[in-house]
Structures are given as C-alpha cells and as structure tokens.
Design a protein around this motif. Structure first.
Motif, PDB file in Angstrom:
ATOM      1  N   THR A  36      26.644 110.052 -74.382  1.00 23.41           N
ATOM      2  CA  THR A  36      26.720 109.333 -75.651  1.00 23.41           C
ATOM      3  C   THR A  36      25.572 109.673 -76.590  1.00 23.41           C
ATOM      4  N   THR A  60      31.648 109.515 -71.801  1.00 15.82           N
ATOM      5  CA  THR A  60      31.947 110.391 -72.929  1.00 15.82           C
ATOM      6  C   THR A  60      31.922 109.632 -74.249  1.00 15.82           C
ATOM      7  N   LYS A  61      32.059 110.385 -75.319  1.00 14.02           N
ATOM      8  CA  LYS A  61      32.155 109.819 -76.668  1.00 14.02           C
ATOM      9  C   LYS A  61      33.242 110.592 -77.409  1.00 14.02           C
ATOM     10  N   PRO A  62      33.685 110.122 -78.568  1.00 18.48           N
ATOM     11  CA  PRO A  62      34.724 110.849 -79.308  1.00 18.48           C
ATOM     12  C   PRO A  62      34.309 112.297 -79.583  1.00 18.48           C
ATOM     13  N   THR A  82      40.588 109.061 -72.170  1.00 16.83           N
ATOM     14  CA  THR A  82      40.202 109.366 -73.555  1.00 16.83           C
ATOM     15  C   THR A  82      41.044 108.508 -74.492  1.00 16.83           C
ATOM     16  N   TRP A  84      40.626 107.792 -77.659  1.00 16.64           N
ATOM     17  CA  TRP A  84      40.711 108.204 -79.053  1.00 16.64           C
ATOM     18  C   TRP A  84      41.825 109.219 -79.214  1.00 16.64           C
ATOM     19  N   ARG A 108      35.015 108.654 -68.629  1.00 15.19           N
ATOM     20  CA  ARG A 108      35.460 107.492 -69.403  1.00 15.19           C
ATOM     21  C   ARG A 108      34.497 107.248 -70.561  1.00 15.19           C
ATOM     22  N   PRO A 109      34.958 106.486 -71.569  1.00 20.37           N
ATOM     23  CA  PRO A 109      34.054 106.114 -72.656  1.00 20.37           C
ATOM     24  C   PRO A 109      33.115 104.994 -72.208  1.00 20.37           C
ATOM     25  N   GLN A 110      32.139 104.722 -73.048  1.00 22.27           N
ATOM     26  CA  GLN A 110      31.154 103.685 -72.771  1.00 22.27           C
ATOM     27  C   GLN A 110      31.808 102.303 -72.803  1.00 22.27           C
ATOM     28  N   TYR A 125      33.295 103.449 -78.988  1.00 22.32           N
ATOM     29  CA  TYR A 125      34.018 104.651 -79.387  1.00 22.32           C
ATOM     30  C   TYR A 125      34.938 104.403 -80.571  1.00 22.32           C
TER      31      TYR A 125
END
Length: 130
Positions: A36, A60-62, A82, A84, A108-110, A125
């Motif tokens: 991130t 992960t992040k966008p 994901t 997004w 995975r996202p935060q 995100y």
C-alpha cells in the motif's frame, strides 16, 4: 530479495522499495508483504514461493495485478481478491510461481479498522480508485 521463514513471522510494510524478484520460502510461519505504501520502480515483480504449512499474504492497492497461474497447489489454497474494476490502470504486475503445500497464498486489499467499519467509512481502496 530472499525471505526464509521457519516458524516465525516476516513482514515488509510502510515505505520500502519493491525489488524485481522475491524468493519466499515459508515452512510453518507467516510472511506479509504490504504494497500500500511501497515504492514501485518497475512494472513487474516476480515472486518465487514455496509454502509448506505457513502462509503468504500480499496486501494490494488499486493498480496492482496478481497472476498466480504458475502456482502448484496440493492441499492448501490460493486466493486473489481484487474488488476494483478493470478501468483502474495497471501500476504493478506481480507474477507468482512455485508451490503451496498445506498452507495458503492470499492477495487482498487492505482491511478497514473496526472503528472505520463502525463509523461506515469507505474502504481504503474505494478512496484510492476514485
């Protein structure tokens, strides 16, 4: 970069420079790579992983795409999340190869904190994707 984790924990978070290649060997421990706030200097990161009974988690992040097509799974699992859409431009492509025994590999996202969830704040995100 090389990460070997027996029964302990290893993590990279905050501002760190993303290398071109990471070798991660996890026996019964936990490895967490948080992207991130990471400094991304090239478009592709190759991760060669061997997970026996531990787990590897990528935050992960966008704009980060994770490809796990070259991962052999025995009794564990691989999960890539994901949320997004496809209209977000690709910033970093992470190509994962190797094998997962009875552990797991997750991208995975935060997550929101409990307070962010309770006060109905948007997910991190969702703010970054706008």
């Amino acid at each position: 970069m090389r990460i070997e984790c027996g029964s302990g924990h290893a993590k990279r978070e905050g501002r760190w420079v993303v290398p071109q290649r990471i070798e991660a060997r996890v026996h019964s421990g936990h490895v967490k790579l948080d992207f991130t706030q990471a400094v991304i200097t090239q478009p592709v990161l190759q991760i060669d992983t061997e997970v026996r009974s531990g787990h590897v988690t990528l935050i992960t992040k966008p704009g980060i795409v994770v490809d796990t097509d070259d991962v052999a799974v025995r009794s564990g699992h691989v999960k890539v999340r994901t949320p997004w859409g496809p209209d977000v431009p690709e910033v970093l492509r992470i190509e994962v190869s190797g094998k997962v025994g009875s552990g797991h590999f997750i991208a995975r996202p935060q997550h929101r904190t409990f307070w962010q969830w309770l006060t109905r704040q948007p997910r991190p995100y969702e703010i970054a994707a706008r």
